[in-house]
Design an enzyme around this catalytic site. Structure first.
Site, short mmCIF file in Angstrom:
data_model
loop_
_atom_site.label_atom_id
_atom_site.label_comp_id
_atom_site.label_asym_id
_atom_site.label_seq_id
_atom_site.Cartn_x
_atom_site.Cartn_y
_atom_site.Cartn_z
N HIS A 135 49.16 37.05 38.54
CA HIS A 135 48.96 36.98 39.99
C HIS A 135 49.91 36.26 40.68
O HIS A 135 50.58 36.55 41.70
CB HIS A 135 47.48 36.39 40.17
CG HIS A 135 47.30 36.03 41.72
ND1 HIS A 135 46.65 37.17 42.48
CD2 HIS A 135 47.39 34.75 42.34
CE1 HIS A 135 46.43 36.45 43.80
NE2 HIS A 135 46.93 35.33 43.70
N HIS A 140 52.87 36.10 44.31
CA HIS A 140 53.36 35.43 45.25
C HIS A 140 54.97 34.97 45.21
O HIS A 140 55.36 35.03 46.47
CB HIS A 140 52.63 34.10 44.98
CG HIS A 140 51.13 34.10 45.69
ND1 HIS A 140 50.86 34.01 46.90
CD2 HIS A 140 50.18 34.00 44.90
CE1 HIS A 140 49.67 33.84 46.83
NE2 HIS A 140 48.79 34.13 45.68
N GLU A 184 47.31 36.25 50.70
CA GLU A 184 46.72 37.18 49.54
C GLU A 184 46.67 38.40 50.02
O GLU A 184 46.87 39.27 49.20
CB GLU A 184 45.47 36.26 49.42
CG GLU A 184 45.44 34.85 48.89
CD GLU A 184 46.04 34.77 47.46
OE1 GLU A 184 46.34 33.76 46.97
OE2 GLU A 184 46.57 35.98 46.72
N1 HBI Z 1 45.54 26.29 44.18
N2 HBI Z 1 46.99 26.62 42.38
C1 HBI Z 1 46.53 27.32 43.56
N3 HBI Z 1 46.83 28.34 43.80
C2 HBI Z 1 46.40 28.67 45.42
O1 HBI Z 1 46.87 29.79 45.70
C3 HBI Z 1 45.58 27.85 45.77
C4 HBI Z 1 44.99 26.63 45.29
N4 HBI Z 1 44.29 26.03 45.81
C5 HBI Z 1 43.91 26.15 47.24
C6 HBI Z 1 44.08 27.57 47.55
N5 HBI Z 1 45.00 28.38 46.83
C7 HBI Z 1 43.45 28.23 48.95
O2 HBI Z 1 42.24 27.40 49.35
C8 HBI Z 1 44.37 28.04 50.17
O3 HBI Z 1 43.84 28.77 51.23
C9 HBI Z 1 44.61 26.67 50.46
FE FE Z 2 46.96 33.95 45.08
#
Ligand code: HBI
Ligand code: FE
Length: 297
Positions: A135, A140, A184
């Site tokens: 993912h 990303h 996302e």
């Molecule tokens: N932590 N490792 C990781 N990857 C993410 O995409 C991620 C996260 N913590 C919080 C989060 N995404 C979401 O709550 C964002 O909206 C901040």
């Molecule tokens: Fe993600």
């Protein structure tokens, strides 16, 4: 998976050294990945690369190629970092999985993207609850090669840190909606039609097809406060996809002062995931077919 990553003790930043427990950083245990791990990567990579031409935005496909990602093996973070550092100054760091918001925002604000070091098992190909290496790395990382999207990701992290300091939990919830419906699950307009840029979609076979082809979901023009008001579910395909005109539009949305925005959004009704409002720029009004009645997020 028998790999046991080595924990990184401290990472030096321009704000001083942050101890590992605060950052959750681990080193990618590349030599410990099994043949089965590399096979899962190859299967998912080839399946998505067969689907995405004509569906993913051009910047995504170009960037994946520029990063040298292939189905041959799980990419090495240190090799990707050479390309990323040169292109936009971003770096990947290995992590165990989802991080607390504060830690996540801090990494983004410093142009560090956290990538889960382990990959899903072969019996989890089609769905896994939390983000795994596929993912994060397939979904990303490529767009971090795009200068404007890379700026948006850093601005998002900086905004998150500020929201944490000055505006509190409700503002954070609104910001996570912004991340959800752009980073996302975002769509964008291209000359040949709508295209995908959201990591959650490009890393999913089913949603890569559904997000553009299904008549069920709404497809609505991006509006910052509308997105920040819109609720979402994490256990099904999206009921609404928001469509940007360009990454410049997305970045510009973060460059305004959010101080008046948070109270305005808090004061407005939140919007159900499948809702359509009178002021919406509707690209497609969903038929809602297949949606569980009443189950609204
Ligand atoms: N932590 N490792 C990781 N990857 C993410 O995409 C991620 C996260 N913590 C919080 C989060 N995404 C979401 O709550 C964002 O909206 C901040
Ligand atoms: Fe993600």
């Amino acid at each position: 998976m028998n790999a046991q990553p080595r924990r990184v003790e401290n990472i030096a930043t321009d704000r001083g050294v942050i101890p590992q427990y605060a950052t959750g950083v681990v080193e990618q245990p590349w030599s410990a990945y099994s043949a089965a791990d590399h096979q899962v990567w190859a299967t998912l990579f080839q399946r998505q690369r067969a689907l995405l031409p004509g569906r993913a935005c051009s910047a995504f496909l170009d960037a994946q190629h520029a990063l040298g990602m292939t189905p041959d093996a799980i990419p090495r973070f240190d090799q990707l970092n050479r390309h990323l550092r040169a292109a936009t100054g971003w770096q990947l760091i290995g992590v165990e999985g989802l991080l607390p918001e504060t830690v996540f925002f801090e990494h983004l604000a410093q142009r560090r993207f956290p990538v889960t070091w382990w990959i899903r098992r072969a019996d989890q190909l089609d769905y896994i609850a939390e983000p795994d290496l596929f993912h994060d790395l397939f979904g990303h990382v490529p767009l971090l090669m795009n200068p404007v999207f890379a700026d948006y990701m850093q601005a998002y992290g900086q905004g998150g840190l500020r929201a944490q300091r000055e505006f509190g939990a409700e503002a954070l919830l609104n910001l996570t909606r912004l991340y959800w419906y752009t980073v996302e699950f975002g769509l964008m307009r291209e000359p040949d039609g709508l295209r995908i840029y959201g990591a959650g979609i490009v890393s999913s076979k089913g949603e890569s097809i559904y997000s553009l082809a299904s008549p069920a979901p709404n497809r609505i023009g991006f509006d910052l406060e509308r997105v920040m008001r819109t609720r979402y579910r994490i256990d099904s395909y999206q009921k609404t996809y928001f469509v940007i005109d360009s990454f410049e539009q997305l970045f510009a949305a973060t460059q305004q002062d959010f101080a008046p925005i948070y109270p305005r959004v808090a004061g407005a009704e939140s919007v159900p995931a499948g809702g359509v409002l009178p002021g919406d720029r509707v690209h497609h009004r969903g038929t809602r077919e297949g949606w569980p009645e009443g189950a609204d997020a």
